[in-house]
Design a protein around this motif. Structure first.
Motif, PDB file in Angstrom:
ATOM      1  N   SER A  78       0.363  -0.704   0.089  1.00 28.00           N
ATOM      2  CA  SER A  78       0.102  -0.217  -0.277  1.00 28.00           C
ATOM      3  C   SER A  78       0.895   1.477   0.127  1.00 28.00           C
ATOM      4  O   SER A  78       0.795   2.988  -0.850  1.00 28.00           O
ATOM      5  CB  SER A  78      -0.872  -0.424   1.333  1.00 28.00           C
TER       6      SER A  78
ATOM      7  N   ARG B 123       1.843   1.573  -3.657  1.00 26.88           N
ATOM      8  CA  ARG B 123       0.846   2.288  -4.682  1.00 26.88           C
ATOM      9  C   ARG B 123       0.410   3.417  -4.224  1.00 26.88           C
ATOM     10  O   ARG B 123       0.329   4.488  -5.391  1.00 26.88           O
ATOM     11  CB  ARG B 123      -0.333   1.049  -4.077  1.00 26.88           C
TER      12      ARG B 123
ATOM     13  N   GLY C 256      -5.987  -6.154  -7.987  1.00 21.90           N
ATOM     14  CA  GLY C 256      -4.973  -5.325  -7.795  1.00 21.90           C
ATOM     15  C   GLY C 256      -3.647  -5.348  -9.400  1.00 21.90           C
ATOM     16  O   GLY C 256      -3.123  -4.725  -9.782  1.00 21.90           O
TER      17      GLY C 256
ATOM     18  N   PHE D  15      -4.395   3.464  -0.844  1.00 18.40           N
ATOM     19  CA  PHE D  15      -5.155   2.501  -0.058  1.00 18.40           C
ATOM     20  C   PHE D  15      -4.450   2.579   1.453  1.00 18.40           C
ATOM     21  O   PHE D  15      -3.565   3.341   2.241  1.00 18.40           O
ATOM     22  CB  PHE D  15      -3.826   1.832  -0.913  1.00 18.40           C
TER      23      PHE D  15
ATOM     24  N   GLU E 186      -7.006  -3.582  -1.764  1.00 22.90           N
ATOM     25  CA  GLU E 186      -8.392  -3.406  -2.496  1.00 22.90           C
ATOM     26  C   GLU E 186      -9.778  -3.282  -2.419  1.00 22.90           C
ATOM     27  O   GLU E 186     -10.138  -2.691  -2.362  1.00 22.90           O
ATOM     28  CB  GLU E 186      -8.118  -4.529  -3.756  1.00 22.90           C
TER      29      GLU E 186
END
Length: 307
Positions: A77, A80, A166, A182, A198
């Motif tokens: 996370s 991302r 994802g 996220f 997700e």
């Protein structure tokens, strides 16, 4: 960068240098138009040759818009979220570091993005590709655990029980501006096979009134190596699923109780499904189906130590 690309293909990676090299090689011929696409790699503290793979790729493909960053906060996370921060495009297409995109993957994604400007979130089709022969003993009900995500060949709005995965999901920047990023308590981290980030993210997205869409021609293949088929790995992954769900609902006693009841019902359902596999002589599939649900429940009930 003078011109903003239409798409940022974001790859968050951790210690999968060999797979990453294949993924990048599959993207390279598709990303030749800098106005269409940039490739962005977020290295989440890899200790293998990931850095060298990216350096070599950039050297071989000087005409591509390719950028590489290291994210020192450990966890998918975090990586991302860093990708969102670094992306040059308004449409961010997340893919995994162990996938092989179809030959026209970026072209298909670009077509959808331009054709459906009001769609803020979309998921693509994911097939499973085993590095070795298809093991044959995996129950079809557990194939999504290996990345399978196939809702058919038609564009559609996701039902409330489903959401993009994802390994192949497009999210426009507006969504992050509205819904936040996220959850860094969720998602895989070094040594911990957590997930549910997700699921939690798209729950927030729906609460804000956005719809989720499925784009079938935006498709790729998720590679599964022999290591991921071992009993020890499957147990860790299954327990990680349970633990992640516990973290996701832990702020609400009611949600925790409902989720626990749901897992117990699923275990009972798996016992019934396993009988069908036993009748057909598929003992290993029957056993895995039951063990999976027991492992998930064990992960859910396990005391939540800090990660």
């Amino acid at each position: 960068m003078n011109n903003q690309p239409l798409i940022t293909v974001a790859i968050c990676t951790y210690n999968r240098a060999d797979y990453l090299a294949d993924t990048l090689d599959a993207l390279a011929p598709q990303a030749s138009d800098p106005s269409l696409c940039e490739i962005l790699v977020i290295d989440n503290n890899s200790t293998d040759s990931t850095g060298s793979v990216c350096k070599d790729f950039a050297g071989k493909h000087t005409g591509l818009e390719f950028r590489y960053f290291k994210e020192e906060s450990q966890g998918l996370s975090f990586a991302r979220n860093r990708a969102v921060h670094e992306a040059a495009a308004d449409s961010i297409l997340f893919i995994d570091d162990d996938v092989v995109p179809d030959q026209h993957f970026i072209e298909a994604a670009a077509g959808y993005i331009e054709r459906y400007p009001d769609v803020m979130c979309a998921g693509g089709r994911i097939f499973v590709s085993f590095d070795e022969a298809d093991p044959g003993w995996i129950p079809k009900q557990l194939m999504p655990m290996f990345g399978l995500h196939d809702l058919g060949s038609e564009v559609m709005q996701y039902p409330k029980s489903n959401f993009p995965r994802g390994g192949n999901m497009m999210i426009r920047r507006e969504v992050f501006d509205t819904c936040g990023m996220f959850d860094t308590e969720l998602g895989r981290k070094a040594g911990h096979l957590l997930g549910s980030e997700e699921k939690a993210f798209f729950a927030k997205v729906r609460e804000e009134g956005y719809s989720l869409y499925y784009w079938p021609e935006m498709q790729l293949h998720h590679r599964i190596g022999a290591k991921r088929l071992t009993n020890s790995y499957l147990k860790r992954q299954s327990e990680g699923i349970g633990r992640s769900e516990r973290i996701r609902v832990q702020s609400s006693v009611l949600s925790t109780a409902v989720k626990l009841l749901s897992e117990c019902i699923k275990l009972f359902g798996s016992l019934i499904l396993s009988l069908g596999y036993l009748i057909r002589g598929k003992k290993r599939a029957a056993a895995l189906l039951i063990r999976f649900r027991i492992w998930v429940l064990a992960g859910f009930l396990k005391p939540q130590d800090p990660v």
